[in-house]
Design an enzyme around this catalytic site. Structure first.
Site, PDB file in Angstrom:
ATOM      1  N   GLU A 150       1.882  -9.415  11.505  1.00  0.00           N
ATOM      2  CA  GLU A 150       1.638  -8.994  10.123  1.00  0.00           C
ATOM      3  C   GLU A 150       2.973  -8.682   9.444  1.00  0.00           C
ATOM      4  OE1 GLU A 150      -0.862  -5.534   9.853  1.00  0.00           O
ATOM      5  OE2 GLU A 150      -1.157  -5.747   7.693  1.00  0.00           O
ATOM      6  N   ASP A 164       0.783  -1.238   0.000  1.00  0.00           N
ATOM      7  CA  ASP A 164       0.000   0.000   0.000  1.00  0.00           C
ATOM      8  C   ASP A 164       0.819   1.295   0.000  1.00  0.00           C
ATOM      9  OD1 ASP A 164      -1.703  -2.095   0.480  1.00  0.00           O
ATOM     10  OD2 ASP A 164      -2.701  -1.189   2.200  1.00  0.00           O
TER      11      ASP A 164
HETATM   12  C1  DGY Z   1      -5.903  -1.916   4.100  1.00  0.00           C
HETATM   13  O1  DGY Z   1      -7.059  -1.632   4.382  1.00  0.00           O
HETATM   14  O2  DGY Z   1      -4.912  -1.512   4.702  1.00  0.00           O
HETATM   15  C2  DGY Z   1      -5.667  -2.854   3.025  1.00  0.00           C
HETATM   16  O3  DGY Z   1      -4.333  -3.090   2.790  1.00  0.00           O
HETATM   17  C3  DGY Z   1      -6.364  -2.453   1.763  1.00  0.00           C
HETATM   18  O4  DGY Z   1      -6.416  -3.591   1.002  1.00  0.00           O
END
Ligand code: DGY
Length: 421
Positions: free
Chosen positions: A387, A163
């Site tokens: 994560e 992201d």
């Molecule tokens: C989030 O909401 O952080 C996700 O990575 C979007 O897919």
């Protein structure tokens, strides 16, 4: 410290706990729906102890496929207020059988389908037989709707899975977020804000979603006028690998593989367009400006996963890994923009380590592959199933009890895992 058997059991327990009946959430709270590539990883984790459940995970993922072949990055099976942006913000109702987002995610499903098939071909041939056409249709969608430059592009940073990677910084700066209006983020209610993307990034993420929704997710409009279009090594190399595995499965099933074989050749030459000589690594490329992102990332080292050899990339990977205690940092530790706790701007992700490490192993780079596997095993055994992790201290970051980290442990990192040991 927990024994290997105890860690294996903890990992199985995480997958069972995150099972919502036919699909797994990445982690409770932060990500309460079915995410595309998370799910494919989870399937591979299940395959270590429950092959039937592994196939069900992939089947549920493809049950959300859109009419145009796209398999969404999120399937909103059950409403949950704990996540933003939800189905109303995406406004993608009617495109597929299940409420969903309007973009996809790295196509690793066919690669895992092949591995799960090979673990038990007697069950696999039957289950994968029904998935073959949907997977082919999804791959065709990528080639048609994301493949115009020869490499595969993304239309939203979320599509890459990485992201807030610095790879997108220049392209995101060109996105107009002036009309986004107020909204309430939910992610920072679950995880410390210092480990998540900034508000500046989120405003632009939402502006891009708004563009897609306002244009009814019309791929032709997104191609010509969309605010963000960047070719990406993650997409390109995962699709290349999945094309190869889909072709293998097609041959096992006695299907016609000529279309997918043609795509393999096309993508092999398209991937070469992402080679950035200046940084000695595969890089992102903004298709609006023709400019490289200009920074190496962990995604730069997915070429081996895609079956593409490159000696200079191997040298760059060694320098990259020399910069942190644990490899592979998601962003170049030699740069000032490196941030060891902020999501994709530095932390190590077990899933990317699997893709890089198993790719290196399949190309015969056993020493480098084994270093990455051992780093991953140490991170998980000392710090739990996080994560992501700080690549210098190993501290866990982001969400905990994470499905795909558990899956990578079971299938690859654990000394008792089936693959690569
Ligand atoms: C989030 O909401 O952080 C996700 O990575 C979007 O897919």
């Amino acid at each position: 410290m927990a024994t290997i058997e105890e860690l294996d059991e903890q990992a199985r327990e995480i997958l069972r706990r995150n099972d919502r009946g036919g699909y797994s959430v990445p982690t409770a709270g932060l990500y309460p729906y079915q995410w595309n590539w998370d799910s494919a990883f989870s399937a591979y984790g299940y395959a270590e102890f429950d092959i039937d459940r592994a196939w069900t995970e992939l089947e549920t993922l493809f049950s959300g496929q859109w009419d145009n072949g796209m398999v969404p990055h999120i399937l909103f099976h059950q409403a949950d207020d704990g996540y933003f942006p939800g189905p109303d913000v995406w406004g993608a109702q009617g495109h597929g059988p299940i409420d969903s987002s309007g973009i996809s995610q790295p196509p690793v499903a066919a690669a895992f389908a092949r591995r799960i098939h090979d673990l038990d071909p007697s069950v696999g041939a039957e289950r994968v037989g029904a998935l073959f056409e949907p997977m082919l249709k999804w791959h065709r969608w990528f080639m048609k709707c994301r493949g115009e430059s020869g490499a595969i592009c993304i239309t939203h940073p979320w599509e890459s899975g990485r992201d807030n990677a610095p790879s997108w910084d220049k392209s995101l700066a060109a996105v107009d977020a002036s009309n986004v209006g107020p909204y309430v983020r939910r992610d920072t209610g679950h995880v410390d804000a210092s480990m998540r993307p900034t508000k500046y990034d989120y405003d632009r993420y939402i502006a891009i979603v708004n563009f897609g929704r306002d244009n009814n997710w019309d791929e032709d409009v997104i191609l010509t006028d969309g605010p963000f279009r960047v070719a990406d090594p993650t997409m390109t190399f995962t699709l290349l690998r999945s094309h190869r595995d889909l072709s293998y499965l097609g041959q096992e099933l006695g299907r016609d593989t000529s279309e997918v074989d043609g795509w393999i050749e096309e993508l092999e030459s398209g991937a070469a367009s992402l080679w950035n000589e200046t940084i000695g690594a595969y890089d992102t490329k903004d298709l609006r400006t023709g400019e490289f992102g200009g920074t190496a990332s962990s995604a730069s080292f997915l070429n081996w996963y895609g079956g593409v050899e490159n000696g200079v990339a191997l040298d760059t990977l060694k320098q990259f890994n020399a910069g942190t205690k644990y490899g592979v940092a998601s962003h170049d530790p030699r740069l000032g923009s490196f941030d060891p706790k902020r999501y994709w701007r530095g932390p190590v992700w077990a899933v990317v380590n699997y893709l890089v490490g198993s790719g290196l192993g399949s190309c015969g780079h056993m020493q480098e592959a084994e270093k990455i596997r051992q780093d991953t095993a140490e991170l998980i055994s000392k710090n739990g199933f996080a994560e992501y992790y700080d690549p210098n201290t190993g501290e866990p970051a982001g969400g905990g009890s994470f499905s795909w980290t558990a899956a990578v442990w079971l299938s690859w990192a654990s000394p008792s895992a089936g693959e690569g040991n």
